[in-house]
Design an enzyme around this catalytic site. Structure first.
Site, PDB file in Angstrom:
ATOM      1  N   ASP A 160      -8.293   9.392 -13.972  1.00 19.45           N
ATOM      2  CA  ASP A 160      -8.916  10.564 -13.259  1.00 19.45           C
ATOM      3  C   ASP A 160      -9.110  11.659 -13.711  1.00 19.45           C
ATOM      4  OD1 ASP A 160      -9.176  11.400 -10.630  1.00 19.45           O
ATOM      5  OD2 ASP A 160      -6.962  12.330 -10.908  1.00 19.45           O
TER       6      ASP A 160
ATOM      7  N   ALA B 223      -2.509  11.763 -15.827  1.00 19.94           N
ATOM      8  CA  ALA B 223      -0.866  11.266 -14.502  1.00 19.94           C
ATOM      9  C   ALA B 223      -0.291  12.497 -14.072  1.00 19.94           C
ATOM     10  CB  ALA B 223       0.435  10.781 -15.353  1.00 19.94           C
ATOM     11  N   ALA B 224      -0.259  14.002 -14.477  1.00 22.21           N
ATOM     12  CA  ALA B 224       0.320  14.831 -13.694  1.00 22.21           C
ATOM     13  C   ALA B 224      -0.407  15.448 -12.710  1.00 22.21           C
ATOM     14  CB  ALA B 224       0.902  16.050 -14.661  1.00 22.21           C
ATOM     15  N   PRO B 225       0.128  16.501 -11.806  1.00 27.33           N
ATOM     16  CA  PRO B 225       1.445  15.544 -11.216  1.00 27.33           C
ATOM     17  C   PRO B 225       1.691  14.952 -10.515  1.00 27.33           C
ATOM     18  CG  PRO B 225       0.108  16.630  -9.178  1.00 27.33           C
ATOM     19  CD  PRO B 225      -1.178  16.626 -10.639  1.00 27.33           C
TER      20      PRO B 225
ATOM     21  N   ASP C 132       0.167  12.445 -20.150  1.00 28.58           N
ATOM     22  CA  ASP C 132      -0.165  13.317 -19.678  1.00 28.58           C
ATOM     23  C   ASP C 132       0.101  14.697 -21.417  1.00 28.58           C
ATOM     24  OD1 ASP C 132      -1.721  14.779 -17.316  1.00 28.58           O
ATOM     25  OD2 ASP C 132      -0.588  16.372 -19.193  1.00 28.58           O
TER      26      ASP C 132
ATOM     27  N   GLY D 186       1.316  12.182  -7.920  1.00 22.78           N
ATOM     28  CA  GLY D 186       0.878  11.544  -6.584  1.00 22.78           C
ATOM     29  C   GLY D 186       0.298  10.472  -7.010  1.00 22.78           C
TER      30      GLY D 186
ATOM     31  N   CYS E 201     -12.303  14.565  -9.160  1.00 25.25           N
ATOM     32  CA  CYS E 201     -12.968  15.327  -8.040  1.00 25.25           C
ATOM     33  C   CYS E 201     -13.729  15.799  -7.507  1.00 25.25           C
ATOM     34  CB  CYS E 201     -11.595  16.486  -7.431  1.00 25.25           C
ATOM     35  SG  CYS E 201     -10.663  17.349  -8.415  1.00 25.25           S
TER      36      CYS E 201
END
Length: 472
Positions: free
Chosen positions: A347, A285-287, A305, A289, A400
Site C-alpha cells: 500500500d 504497514a502503519a498504522p 515500516d 488496519g 489512495c
C-alpha cells in the site's frame, strides 16, 4: 556643558509623547482583545490556514497532539476541536470563500495581505458553514484584526465585508459558486483528464461533505452495526454517521472489537482472500488496519515500516485488537528476506487525492509535480516488492490516489517491463455491492461518489486503486 546648563532641561518632545501614548493605547487594546474568549482559537486557525495554503504544511502535522503547531497545542481541548472544525470547513470551501472575498471588496486586497485574507476566510467559514452566531464571528474577526499590527488598519473593512455577507448570504454564495471551480484548478484538471464530467461533478460534490466514520469489524459485523446504531455496508464495513461520540468512547473500542478504516481502505487486503498457512509481508504497514485484516485472514504477517514511531503505533493498535505480528523497521525498497513471502501487500505512499473529503488540505499542499514524483517512487517500490514474492505467490499493490498516473498508467509500464507478471482479475464476489469499482481488466478503482445512500453524509468512500498481480 556650559551651554547645556544655560538652556536648562530639554523641553519635552510633544510628538514623542503622543507616539508613546498611542503605543500604550495600542498595547492596552491588544491585551483587551487577546483576552476575549474564543479569540486565541481564531488567531490559531488563521495562522494554520496560512501554513497550509502558503507554506504547504500538512494539516495532520499541524494538529498533531504531541508535535503539532505550538499555537494549536497552547489551546484548551475544546478550542482545539473548534480550530480543527473551522480549518476543515474553510479548506473544503476555500475556492468559493476566496471568490466571496473578492466579490465583497471593491478593491483587490493587497498582494501581501495574506493574513488578512486568511482571517476573512476563517470568519466566512464560520458564518456560512458552522453553528457560530453571526455577531460572534464578526466581533471576533474585528477584534483579531484590531489586535494585529499588520491588519489593524483593515478592521473596519473586516466589519463591513462580513456584515454585507450576512445581509447577502441567501444569494451571494450561490452566485459565486456558479462561477468558480469547487477545488483548485490543477486538481479539477486532473479529474477531468480521468473521468467524465458527470462523474467529476459528483466527486467534487462528495468531497465537500465531511466523511462518515467507517469501522472494520473483527467478527459479527451485523451485530456491531446494531449495537453502534450504524449501517452495514455491502462490503462488510460498518458505517456511523459523522458527529457522534469520540471513537475511544464507543462500545467495543476497549475490547478491540473493531478499528477505524474507510470502506475503500479495507479493499486491498480483501483481494487476497484466505491467507491461512501463508507467510505475508505488509510493506508500508502503519498504522496497522490492513495488517490486522491480513492477520484475521489467517496470514503469518511480517509488518514493515520505515518509522520507529509509526511501528510503535501499529504495535499499540494490534495490542488493543488482541492481535500480533512480527514487526521490522525498514524502508520498503530495502526490505530483504531470504525465505520470501507467499503474499505481499504494497500500500504505497501517494498523493492522497482520494482522501480529500477527510484531508481537504491535500488539494492545497500537493500538485501535478507531486503526482509525477510519487508515481516514480511507487514504481520503484513495486519493482522491488516482486523480488520478495515466492514462485506462485501473489502481490497486491494499492494506494489512495484518484489519479491514473499513480495507478493504471503506472501498472501499464510495470507490466510492459515485467512480462513474467500479469493482473489477477478481482473476483466480484470479494466486493459485493461494488461491481462498478472493478475495471475491465480486473483492477479496483473507487472514487468518493460511489456507494449512494439516503443522505450525502452517509454516502461515498475514499478514492482507491488496487490491483492483484501474479506470476504469468
Amino acid at each position: 556643558l556650559t551651554e547645556a546648563k544655560e538652556k536648562g532641561p530639554a523641553a519635552p518632545n510633544r510628538g514623542q509623547g503622543r507616539g508613546k501614548a498611542r503605543a500604550n493605547r495600542r498595547e492596552r487594546d491588544t491585551s483587551r482583545h487577546e483576552s476575549k474568549p474564543g479569540l486565541q482559537a481564531r488567531i490559531a486557525a488563521t495562522r494554520l490556514l496560512g501554513a497550509v495554503v502558503d507554506g504547504k504544511a500538512s494539516l495532520d502535522g499541524l494538529l498533531d497532539r504531541e508535535n503539532g503547531n505550538p499555537h494549536f497545542l497552547a489551546l484548551s481541548e475544546s478550542d482545539r476541536g473548534l480550530v480543527r472544525a473551522i480549518l476543515l470547513t474553510a479548506l473544503r470551501h476555500l475556492t468559493v470563500i476566496d471568490g466571496i472575498i473578492d466579490a465583497l471588496t471593491e478593491k483587490p486586497l493587497p498582494a501581501g495581505a495574506r493574513s488578512l485574507r486568511h482571517l476573512l476566510a476563517i470568519a466566512i467559514a464560520q458564518i456560512l458553514h458552522l453553528e457560530v452566531a453571526d455577531h460572534a464571528a464578526v466581533d471576533l474577526a474585528v477584534s483579531q484584526a484590531d489586535a494585529d499590527p499588520r491588519n489593524r488598519r483593515f478592521a473596519s473593512l473586516v466589519n463591513a465585508v462580513l456584515r454585507r455577507l450576512i445581509r447577502e448570504r441567501d444569494s451571494l454564495p450561490a452566485s459565486v459558486e456558479a462561477k468558480v471551480e469547487p477545488f483548485p484548478d490543477w486538481f479539477m484538471s486532473r479529474l477531468r483528464a480521468s473521468y467524465d464530467e458527470t462523474t467529476v461533478q459528483a466527486i467534487a460534490a462528495a468531497l465537500k461533505v465531511p466523511a462518515p466514520l467507517d469501522l472494520t469489524i473483527r467478527s459479527d459485523a451485523e451485530g456491531w452495526a446494531e449495537k453502534l446504531g450504524g449501517t452495514l455496508l455491502p462490503t462488510g464495513t460498518v458505517r456511523l454517521a459523522p458527529g457522534g461520540p469520540a471513537v475511544s468512547d464507543l462500545p467495543g473500542f476497549d475490547e478491540g472489537a473493531w478499528w477505524v478504516q474507510d470502506a475503500a481502505a479495507a479493499i486491498p487486503a480483501r483481494l487476497f482472500g484466505s491467507l491461512v498457512d501463508e507467510r505475508v509481508a505488509d510493506l508500508c504497514a502503519a498504522p496497522g488496519g490492513k495488517t490486522a485484516q491480513l492477520i484475521l485472514a489467517g496470514g503469518d504477517v511480517v509488518a514493515f515500516d520505515q518509522s520507529a514511531n509509526r511501528l510503535k503505533r501499529l504495535e499499540g493498535n494490534l495490542a488493543r485488537l488482541g492481535l500480533s505480528a512480527e514487526t521490522r523497521k525498514a524502508r520498503a525498497e530495502k526490505v530483504t528476506d531470504e525465505a520470501g513471502f507467499d503474499a505481499v501487500l504494497l500500500d504505497a505512499p501517494c498523493s492522497s487525492t482520494g482522501t480529500v473529503r477527510r484531508h481537504p488540505d491535500v488539494v492545497w499542499t500537493k500538485g501535478p509535480e507531486d503526482i509525477a514524483k510519487l508515481a516514480a517512487v511507487q514504481r520503484g517500490l513495486l519493482d522491488h516488492a516482486i523480488t520478495l514474492v515466492k514462485p506462485g505467490g501473489r502481490l497486491v499493490f494499492s494506494n489512495c490516489s484518484l489519479d491514473p498516473e499513480e495507478g493504471e498508467t503506472m501498472i501499464d509500464g510495470f507490466l510492459a517491463d515485467h512480462p513474467g507478471w500479469v493482473i489477477d482479475p478481482v473476483d466480484p464476489a470479494l466486493l459485493p455491492g461494488l461491481a462498478e469499482a472493478i475495471t475491465a481488466r480486473g483492477e479496483v478503482r473507487t472514487h468518493p461518489a460511489m456507494l449512494s445512500f439516503d443522505t450525502p453524509q452517509n454516502a461515498g468512500m475514499d478514492g482507491f486503486y488496487a490491483v492483484a498481480l501474479k506470476h504469468a
